[in-house]
Write an enzyme that holds these catalytic residues in place. Structure first.
Site, short mmCIF file in Angstrom:
data_model
loop_
_atom_site.label_atom_id
_atom_site.label_comp_id
_atom_site.label_asym_id
_atom_site.label_seq_id
_atom_site.Cartn_x
_atom_site.Cartn_y
_atom_site.Cartn_z
N CYS A 148 9.69 1.30 3.58
CA CYS A 148 10.69 0.38 4.08
C CYS A 148 11.99 0.80 4.21
CB CYS A 148 10.61 -0.81 2.92
SG CYS A 148 11.32 -0.25 1.48
N PHE B 89 0.78 -1.18 0.20
CA PHE B 89 0.05 0.07 0.15
C PHE B 89 0.83 1.26 0.06
CE2 PHE B 89 1.10 -0.13 4.63
CZ PHE B 89 1.14 1.08 4.85
N GLU C 61 9.13 -4.52 13.01
CA GLU C 61 8.78 -3.49 12.27
C GLU C 61 7.40 -2.70 12.64
OE1 GLU C 61 7.68 -4.55 8.24
OE2 GLU C 61 8.63 -2.69 7.48
N GLU D 98 -5.15 -3.88 -1.93
CA GLU D 98 -6.55 -3.48 -1.86
C GLU D 98 -6.65 -2.33 -1.34
OE1 GLU D 98 -4.90 -5.98 -0.72
OE2 GLU D 98 -5.72 -6.75 1.02
N ARG D 99 -5.93 -1.81 -0.64
CA ARG D 99 -6.04 -0.43 0.18
C ARG D 99 -5.96 0.87 -0.77
NH1 ARG D 99 -2.06 -1.75 4.95
NH2 ARG D 99 -2.41 -3.87 5.24
N LYS E 129 -1.08 -6.93 -9.31
CA LYS E 129 -2.18 -7.18 -8.29
C LYS E 129 -1.81 -5.98 -7.20
CE LYS E 129 -3.28 -8.20 -4.55
NZ LYS E 129 -3.75 -7.36 -3.41
N SER F 21 5.13 -7.31 3.16
CA SER F 21 5.64 -7.63 4.61
C SER F 21 6.47 -8.73 4.37
CB SER F 21 4.60 -7.74 5.56
OG SER F 21 3.76 -8.70 5.06
P1 NAD Z 1 1.36 -6.70 3.14
O1 NAD Z 1 2.28 -7.65 3.14
O2 NAD Z 1 0.27 -6.68 4.08
O3 NAD Z 1 0.70 -6.70 1.64
C1 NAD Z 1 1.30 -6.48 0.51
C2 NAD Z 1 0.83 -7.50 -0.82
O4 NAD Z 1 0.37 -8.70 -0.32
C3 NAD Z 1 -0.82 -6.68 -0.93
O5 NAD Z 1 -1.02 -6.59 -2.52
C4 NAD Z 1 -1.64 -7.67 -0.34
O6 NAD Z 1 -3.06 -7.68 -0.81
C5 NAD Z 1 -1.00 -9.07 -0.47
N1 NAD Z 1 -1.26 -9.99 0.91
C6 NAD Z 1 -1.26 -9.43 2.09
N2 NAD Z 1 -1.44 -10.55 2.78
C7 NAD Z 1 -1.33 -11.68 2.04
C8 NAD Z 1 -1.53 -13.09 2.48
N3 NAD Z 1 -1.38 -13.66 3.64
N4 NAD Z 1 -1.20 -13.81 1.19
C9 NAD Z 1 -1.07 -13.20 0.14
N5 NAD Z 1 -1.16 -12.02 -0.38
C10 NAD Z 1 -1.11 -11.10 0.84
O7 NAD Z 1 2.14 -5.42 3.14
P2 NAD Z 1 1.43 -3.82 3.09
O8 NAD Z 1 1.00 -3.57 4.64
O9 NAD Z 1 0.73 -3.57 2.12
O10 NAD Z 1 2.85 -3.01 3.07
C11 NAD Z 1 3.79 -2.68 3.82
C12 NAD Z 1 4.91 -3.69 4.05
O11 NAD Z 1 5.63 -3.68 2.99
C13 NAD Z 1 5.79 -3.43 5.28
O12 NAD Z 1 6.35 -4.67 5.85
C14 NAD Z 1 7.09 -2.82 4.53
O13 NAD Z 1 8.38 -2.90 5.02
C15 NAD Z 1 6.99 -3.56 3.19
N6 NAD Z 1 7.52 -2.86 1.97
C16 NAD Z 1 8.80 -3.51 1.63
C17 NAD Z 1 9.36 -3.00 0.53
C18 NAD Z 1 10.89 -3.37 0.13
O14 NAD Z 1 11.45 -2.81 -0.90
N7 NAD Z 1 11.42 -4.31 0.84
C19 NAD Z 1 9.01 -1.71 0.04
C20 NAD Z 1 7.75 -1.06 0.46
C21 NAD Z 1 7.01 -1.87 1.44
#
Ligand code: NAD
Length: 499
Positions: free
Chosen positions: A297, A165, A390, A192-193, A189, A242
C-alpha cells in the site's frame, strides 16, 4: 496439521509441502463448522501448497467465547507480565527468522529477502508492544486541594483484526502487540490467500507463554469477516485491506457500537523536480514501485515529473530494465491479480500511452507461477484509469507537468491519501510539497515513507475510515478505553495503625 508445532521446513524456493490451515481456538487447531476448504496457492509455482478452512458465525462465536473466558484473567496480569510475553515472542521470532521468512515467501510469492525484511519489521512492532509497559502511564494531577485525577488505560474486552494478503506476518503485528499488552482477548482473521504466517504466530505466542484463548485465529473469507463486524460482544475491530471493503466494514461494524479503524487502498504519488539528486531519486523510485512486486500500500503508483527531469526518467527506465525476475521481483499473488495488472497495461496501451518498459510476458524460466515484470507507462493523461485506480502491481505511471503546483493539484485530486513523496535537493520545495500533499504519510527523498515505531501508521481520505492511526502509541489508544479516576480522601490523624 496437528496440534504439535507447525515447523515449515522450506529452505529454498523449490520446496513444496501440503499443509492445512485450521482455526486456532483456545490454543488448539480446530476444524471449521462449515467443513468447507479452499486451496492456498504458492504464487511462485502456481500450484496449491495447502488448504484453508472457511468459517462462519458459529466459528466466530466459538473464538469469541474462548477469548472472553481467557481475557478476564489476562486483564488481571500486571502490564509488565503481559509485556514479558511480547519480549519472549520477539526472541522466538528472531530464533525462527529463516523459517518465518521462507514460510511467507512461499505463501505470498515475495522474494526471500523481501519476506525477511517484512518479518523484521514485524519484530520491530513486537518490540514496540514490549516497551508499552514503560509508556502506558496515563498521567495524574492534583486538580484541586486534596482532589486528584488520574487516567488508567483499560482493555476493551474481546477485539478483532482482519488483515490482507500482502504482508502476512507484519500487518497482524500492527495490531496484536498493542491489543494484547493492553489486556484484550484477540481474534485474528488472516487473508484466506496466506493463512500460514498467522498460524505460526499463534503457536509462537503460545510458546512465549500467552495463556490459551487470549489469541485466536478464524480462517475464511467474507462470511467470517461479516460475523466479526456484526458480533455485539466484540468491542473493537481493525481492518487493513482494499478501500471498498474498508468502507463497508467500517459502516457495518460501527452499527454495533464497535470502535472501528479500517485502513484501505492507495494510489501514491511521487513528485520529482529538476534539482533532485539523480542517483538517489532514480534508485529510490524504482525500488518504491517494484518492491514486493508493487503489492504494497506504500508503493509508488504515479510519478509526477516536473519540468526537465528526462535525465532522471532515463535512469528510472534503465534501472527498471535491469531487475531480474524471481530474484529482484517476486510473484503476483494470484492469477486473477496478474490478469488485472496486465489488463491495466493493455488498456493504457490501447489508449495511446507509451509503454516505456513492458513487464507483460516476463517470467521465471521453469516456473508456472504468476509474474509481471516492472512496467513504466509514460506520457499518461491525469484522468486515465492507470493514473487514478489502484493497480497493485509493479507498474509506474508517469505524468509530465510544467510546475510543482500542477503536480500538487493532480496529487490532491486523488480520492486516496495514503502516501506521497517529493524528490528534491531544496528544503523550501520539500516543505512546500509536504505541507500541501493530501496524504497521511509523506516522504522527502524516500519513496516508501513508512513511519517506523513509535510513530503510528495511517493514511487519509479513502485510505482510512475511522479515527486515530494503527501501530505506535496511537495503536495502544485504539485498543483501550480511558478510565478517569477522581479521588478525595478525608485527612486522617497522624497516628494510624501504620505509625
Ligand atoms: P481485500 O480487501 O481483498 O482483503 C482484505 C481482508 O478482507 C481479507 O482478510 C479478506 O478475506 C477480507 N475480505 C475481502 N472481501 C471482503 C468482503 N467483501 N467483505 C468482508 N471481508 C472481505 O485486500 P487484499 O487484496 O487482501 O489486500 C490488498 C489491498 O490491501 C490493497 O488495496 C492494499 O492497498 C490494501 N492494503 C492497505 C494497507 C494500508 O495500510 N492502508 C496495507 C496493506 C494493504
Amino acid at each position: 496439521m496437528t496440534n504439535s508445532n507447525f515447523d515449515f521446513p522450506a529452505r529454498d524456493y523449490d520446496f513444496t509441502e501440503y499443509v492445512e490451515a485450521k482455526n486456532w481456538i483456545g490454543g488448539e487447531w480446530t476444524p471449521s463448522s462449515t467443513g468447507r476448504t479452499e486451496p492456498v496457492y504458492n504464487p511462485r509455482h502456481g500450484e496449491a501448497m495447502g488448504s484453508v478452512v472457511f468459517s462462519d458465525a458459529s466459528d466466530v462465536q466459538a473464538a469469541f467465547e474462548a477469548a472472553q473466558k481467557a481475557q478476564k484473567d489476562w486483564a488481571q496480569w500486571p502490564i509488565r507480565e503481559r509485556a514479558e510475553v511480547l519480549y519472549k515472542l520477539k526472541s522466538l521470532m528472531e530464533e525462527n527468522l529463516d523459517e518465518l521468512s521462507w514460510l511467507l515467501s512461499h505463501e505470498n510469492g515475495k522474494t526471500f529477502d523481501q519476506a525477511k525484511a517484512s518479518v523484521l519489521k514485524g519484530i520491530e512492532c513486537v518490540e514496540m508492544g514490549a516497551s508499552l509497559q514503560n509508556m502506558a502511564d496515563g498521567g495524574q494531577l492534583d486538580v484541586s486541594r486534596g482532589v486528584n485525577c488520574r487516567v488508567v488505560h483499560e482493555p476493551l474486552g474481546v477485539v478483532a483484526g482482519v488483515v490482507p494478503f500482502n504482508f502476512p506476518t507484519m500487518v497482524p503485528l500492527w495490531m496484536i502487540p498493542q491489543a494484547l499488552v493492553a489486556g484484550n482477548g484477540f481474534i485474528l482473521k488472516p487473508s484466506e490467500r496466506v493463512p500460514f504466517g498467522s498460524m505460526r504466530l499463534g503457536e509462537l505466542l503460545q510458546q512465549a507463554g500467552l495463556p490459551d484463548g487470549v489469541f485466536n485465529i478464524i480462517n475464511g473469507g467474507k462470511e467470517s469477516v461479516q460475523a466479526i463486524a456484526d458480533h455485539e460482544g466484540i468491542k473493537a475491530a481493525a481492518f487493513v485491506g482494499s478501500t471498498p471493503v474498508a468502507k463497508l466494514l467500517y459502516e457495518r461494524g460501527s452499527k454495533t457500537g464497535k470502535k472501528m479503524l479500517c485502513l484501505g487502498g492507495a494510489k501514491n504519488h511521487l513528485v520529482v523536480v529538476p534539482d533532485a539528486d539523480r542517483e538517489l531519486s532514480s534508485s529510490n523510485i524504482v525500488s518504491s514501485f517494484t518492491g514486493c512486486a508493487g503489492q504494497r500500500c506504500m508503493a509508488a503508483a504515479v510519478l509526477l515529473a516536473v519540468g526537465d527531469t528526462q535525465h532522471i526518467i532515463d535512469d528510472v527506465i534503465e534501472k527498471a530494465q535491469q531487475l531480474e525476475m524471481g530474484v529482484d521481483i517476486g510473484a503476483i499473488v494470484t492469477e486473477e491479480s496478474k490478469e488485472r495488472i496486465v489488463g491495466y497495461i493493455d488498456q493504457a496501451e490501447a489508449a495511446g500511452v507509451d509503454v516505456a518498459v513492458d513487464g507483460r510476458g516476463k517470467e521465471v524460466a521453469g516456473s508456472d507461477g504468476w509474474w509481471v515484470g516492472p512496467t513504466i507507462l509514460d506520457n499518461v493523461e491525469p484522468g486515465m484509469p492507470c493514473a487514478t485506480e489502484e493497480i497493485f502491481g509493479p507498474v509506474l505511471t508517469i505524468i509530465r507537468v510544467d510546475t510543482l503546483d500542477e503536480a500538487l493539484e493532480i496529487e490532491n485530486e486523488s480520492p486516496f491519501g495514503n502516501a506521497a513523496a517529493i524528490y528534491t535537493t531544496s528544503g523550501g520545495i520539500a516543505e512546500r510539497a509536504v505541507n500541501r500533499f493530501e496524504a497521511g504519510m509523506c516522504g522527502v527523498n524516500i519513496g516508501v515513507p513508512v513511519p517506523r515505531e513509535p510513530f503510528a501508521f495511517g493514511g487519509w481520505n479513502d485510505s482510512k475510515f475511522g479515527h486515530g492511526d494503527m501501530t505506535g502509541w496511537d495503536g495502544f489508544l485504539f485498543w483501550t478505553r480511558p478510565r478517569k479516576v477522581t479521588s478525595k480522601w478525608a485527612l486522617q490523624s497522624d497516628e494510624t495503625w501504620m505509625s
